[in-house]
Design a protein around this motif. Structure first.
Motif, mmCIF file in Angstrom:
data_model
loop_
_atom_site.group_PDB
_atom_site.id
_atom_site.type_symbol
_atom_site.label_atom_id
_atom_site.label_comp_id
_atom_site.label_asym_id
_atom_site.label_seq_id
_atom_site.Cartn_x
_atom_site.Cartn_y
_atom_site.Cartn_z
ATOM 1 N N PRO A 151 -26.663 22.129 37.025
ATOM 2 C CA PRO A 151 -26.368 21.451 36.075
ATOM 3 C C PRO A 151 -24.973 22.767 35.549
ATOM 4 O O PRO A 151 -24.068 22.390 35.418
ATOM 5 N N ASP A 152 -25.278 23.572 35.671
ATOM 6 C CA ASP A 152 -24.952 25.212 35.356
ATOM 7 C C ASP A 152 -25.300 26.162 36.109
ATOM 8 O O ASP A 152 -26.447 26.683 36.499
ATOM 9 N N GLY A 153 -23.919 27.056 36.281
ATOM 10 C CA GLY A 153 -23.511 27.708 37.213
ATOM 11 C C GLY A 153 -23.472 27.141 38.472
ATOM 12 O O GLY A 153 -23.940 26.621 38.522
ATOM 13 N N PRO A 154 -23.183 28.920 39.287
ATOM 14 C CA PRO A 154 -23.176 29.764 39.661
ATOM 15 C C PRO A 154 -21.737 30.217 38.117
ATOM 16 O O PRO A 154 -20.649 29.142 38.558
ATOM 17 N N TYR A 155 -21.724 31.352 37.776
ATOM 18 C CA TYR A 155 -20.030 31.230 36.872
ATOM 19 C C TYR A 155 -19.585 32.438 37.691
ATOM 20 O O TYR A 155 -20.073 33.327 38.237
ATOM 21 N N VAL A 156 -18.090 32.030 37.845
ATOM 22 C CA VAL A 156 -17.709 32.760 38.913
ATOM 23 C C VAL A 156 -16.560 32.903 38.124
ATOM 24 O O VAL A 156 -15.673 32.564 37.991
ATOM 25 N N LEU A 221 -28.844 26.293 48.731
ATOM 26 C CA LEU A 221 -27.767 27.676 48.284
ATOM 27 C C LEU A 221 -27.564 27.725 46.629
ATOM 28 O O LEU A 221 -25.953 27.271 46.808
ATOM 29 N N HIS A 222 -27.546 27.442 46.166
ATOM 30 C CA HIS A 222 -27.357 27.783 44.928
ATOM 31 C C HIS A 222 -26.994 28.470 44.245
ATOM 32 O O HIS A 222 -25.842 28.240 43.102
ATOM 33 N N ASP A 223 -26.977 29.225 44.349
ATOM 34 C CA ASP A 223 -26.194 30.115 43.645
ATOM 35 C C ASP A 223 -25.901 31.815 44.252
ATOM 36 O O ASP A 223 -25.149 32.628 44.845
ATOM 37 N N THR A 224 -24.557 30.363 44.902
ATOM 38 C CA THR A 224 -23.065 30.979 46.298
ATOM 39 C C THR A 224 -22.313 30.026 45.901
ATOM 40 O O THR A 224 -22.431 29.583 45.662
ATOM 41 N N LEU A 225 -20.871 30.384 46.801
ATOM 42 C CA LEU A 225 -20.275 29.781 46.346
ATOM 43 C C LEU A 225 -19.386 30.173 47.941
ATOM 44 O O LEU A 225 -19.435 30.928 48.528
ATOM 45 N N PRO A 284 -14.306 22.369 35.957
ATOM 46 C CA PRO A 284 -14.294 23.675 35.857
ATOM 47 C C PRO A 284 -14.643 24.481 35.421
ATOM 48 O O PRO A 284 -14.802 25.836 35.520
ATOM 49 N N ARG A 285 -15.744 24.223 34.538
ATOM 50 C CA ARG A 285 -17.073 24.488 33.545
ATOM 51 C C ARG A 285 -17.485 26.343 34.326
ATOM 52 O O ARG A 285 -18.013 26.897 33.632
ATOM 53 N N ARG A 286 -18.076 26.115 35.655
ATOM 54 C CA ARG A 286 -18.238 27.636 36.509
ATOM 55 C C ARG A 286 -17.130 28.526 37.107
ATOM 56 O O ARG A 286 -17.563 29.708 37.372
ATOM 57 N N ILE A 287 -16.067 28.580 36.441
ATOM 58 C CA ILE A 287 -14.683 29.300 36.657
ATOM 59 C C ILE A 287 -14.556 29.940 35.568
ATOM 60 O O ILE A 287 -14.017 29.308 34.544
ATOM 61 N N ILE A 288 -14.818 31.262 35.253
ATOM 62 C CA ILE A 288 -14.160 31.589 34.294
ATOM 63 C C ILE A 288 -13.130 32.398 34.286
ATOM 64 O O ILE A 288 -13.336 33.428 35.018
ATOM 65 N N PHE A 289 -12.185 32.823 32.749
ATOM 66 C CA PHE A 289 -11.160 33.574 32.499
ATOM 67 C C PHE A 289 -11.370 34.704 31.893
ATOM 68 O O PHE A 289 -12.307 34.368 30.736
ATOM 69 N N PRO A 290 -10.385 35.380 31.538
ATOM 70 C CA PRO A 290 -10.763 37.174 30.659
ATOM 71 C C PRO A 290 -10.597 36.623 29.588
ATOM 72 O O PRO A 290 -10.281 35.214 29.253
ATOM 73 N N ASP A 291 -12.391 37.138 28.857
ATOM 74 C CA ASP A 291 -12.009 36.697 27.358
ATOM 75 C C ASP A 291 -12.540 35.913 27.086
ATOM 76 O O ASP A 291 -12.259 35.237 26.036
ATOM 77 N N GLU A 292 -12.572 35.168 28.141
ATOM 78 C CA GLU A 292 -13.760 32.850 27.960
ATOM 79 C C GLU A 292 -14.904 33.751 28.226
ATOM 80 O O GLU A 292 -14.955 33.838 29.163
ATOM 81 N N THR A 294 -18.632 32.822 29.188
ATOM 82 C CA THR A 294 -19.470 31.856 29.915
ATOM 83 C C THR A 294 -20.202 30.842 29.353
ATOM 84 O O THR A 294 -20.328 30.818 28.303
ATOM 85 N N PRO A 295 -20.303 29.781 29.955
ATOM 86 C CA PRO A 295 -20.939 28.246 28.760
ATOM 87 C C PRO A 295 -22.328 28.635 27.878
ATOM 88 O O PRO A 295 -22.926 28.774 27.154
#
Length: 298
Positions: A151-156, A221-225, A284-292, A294-295
């Protein structure tokens, strides 16, 4: 004559004579084509001394990594659940013609594995372009057992998503020679290329990636994209979910059913990943943007 592809089996490509046209002039030249040949997948199953063999599927594919393709296909189609369900994969020695020997493989299943024979009777033909045909219903595929995606991650980082197509293309040795192949590439959350396979069929390319991971004991493959060339279809989303891949990105557009399935599976689905742009269609929670943050940092 063009330079042959590096580190690829000779059966993966072939040469052909062409006329190259520039403006109003044509000249004779030699080009490289991606090979496409049928692969017959057979199953061996049943208790010792009572083994049965039957053909499960015929798929058009680019020769190479056939055992990985077979293992990935069996896993993503629900024939097996883990590496432990396989005792081995081999090229069938009992074919009529020598030239067909490397186009017929047999997967030997463990003796205790139960088989849904009525389902096998409705075996399907798989083409390189359209994927698996003849599924009796979408509901049956949704009902197939899939690993639970984290449910959480990986964050990219969004910047990593932008970089994936170029990194995939740089690693496509056969595409550079032929221009006619799809690719499926597995990356770390930081964008490191972990595994890439090419094939004339996007479904085959993904099955090869998943099969390689299965045979290496790396599932889920939980820690992959994953990045796939072309569009994102329902089958690609379903196959990625079976392998436990939480983030799927595609160079092309997703179908409506792919988006719906990604929502259901808890998968982050990105499309139109090109020219420094992409769309996020689900989770969209797994996609991280600048200055934001991570959950996990919130």
């Amino acid at each position: 004559m063009p330079t042959p592809p590096v580190f690829l089996p000779p059966t993966s490509y072939e040469y052909t004579s062409v006329q190259k046209v520039a403006g109003t002039r044509a000249e004779e030249a030699t080009d490289v084509l991606a090979a496409e040949e049928p692969l017959e997948i057979r199953l061996g199953y049943g208790p010792a001394g009572q083994r049965e063999h039957r053909t499960l599927s015929i798929t058009m594919r680019t020769p190479g990594h056939d055992f990985e393709l077979t293992a990935g296909f069996l896993l993503t189609e629900g024939i097996i659940r883990s590496r432990a369900d396989l005792t081995g994969i081999l090229y069938c020695p009992d074919v009529e013609k020598d030239e067909e020997r490397e186009n017929v493989v047999r997967a030997e299943l463990t003796a205790g594995l139960s088989m849904d024979l009525p389902r096998l009777e409705r075996h399907f033909y798989t083409s390189s372009s359209c994927g698996v045909c003849g599924k009796t219903s979408i509901d049956a595929v949704h009902a197939a057992s899939c690993p639970v995606l984290p449910p959480d991650g990986p964050y990219v980082d969004a910047a990593v998503i932008h970089e994936l197509p170029a990194r995939q293309r740089a690693a496509q040795a056969l595409f550079e020679q032929t221009g006619g192949l799809h690719a499926a590439a597995l990356f770390s959350p930081a964008g490191e290329l972990l595994l890439l396979r090419e094939d004339v069929g996007r479904h085959n390319a993904l099955d090869k990636v998943i099969g390689a991971a299965l045979l290496a004991g790396q599932l889920p493959l939980h820690d992959t994209l994953l990045l796939v060339s072309g569009r994102a279809s329902f089958e690609l989303v379903q196959k990625a979910a079976v392998a436990g891949i939480p983030v799927l990105a595609a160079v092309g557009a997703p179908s409506s059913l792919a988006v719906s399935a990604a929502h259901d599976f808890g998968m982050t689905l990105c499309g139109f990943v090109r020219q420094q742009r992409f769309n996020i269609y689900s989770h969209p929670r797994r996609i991280i943007f600048p200055d934001e943050p991570t959950p996990t940092q919130q």
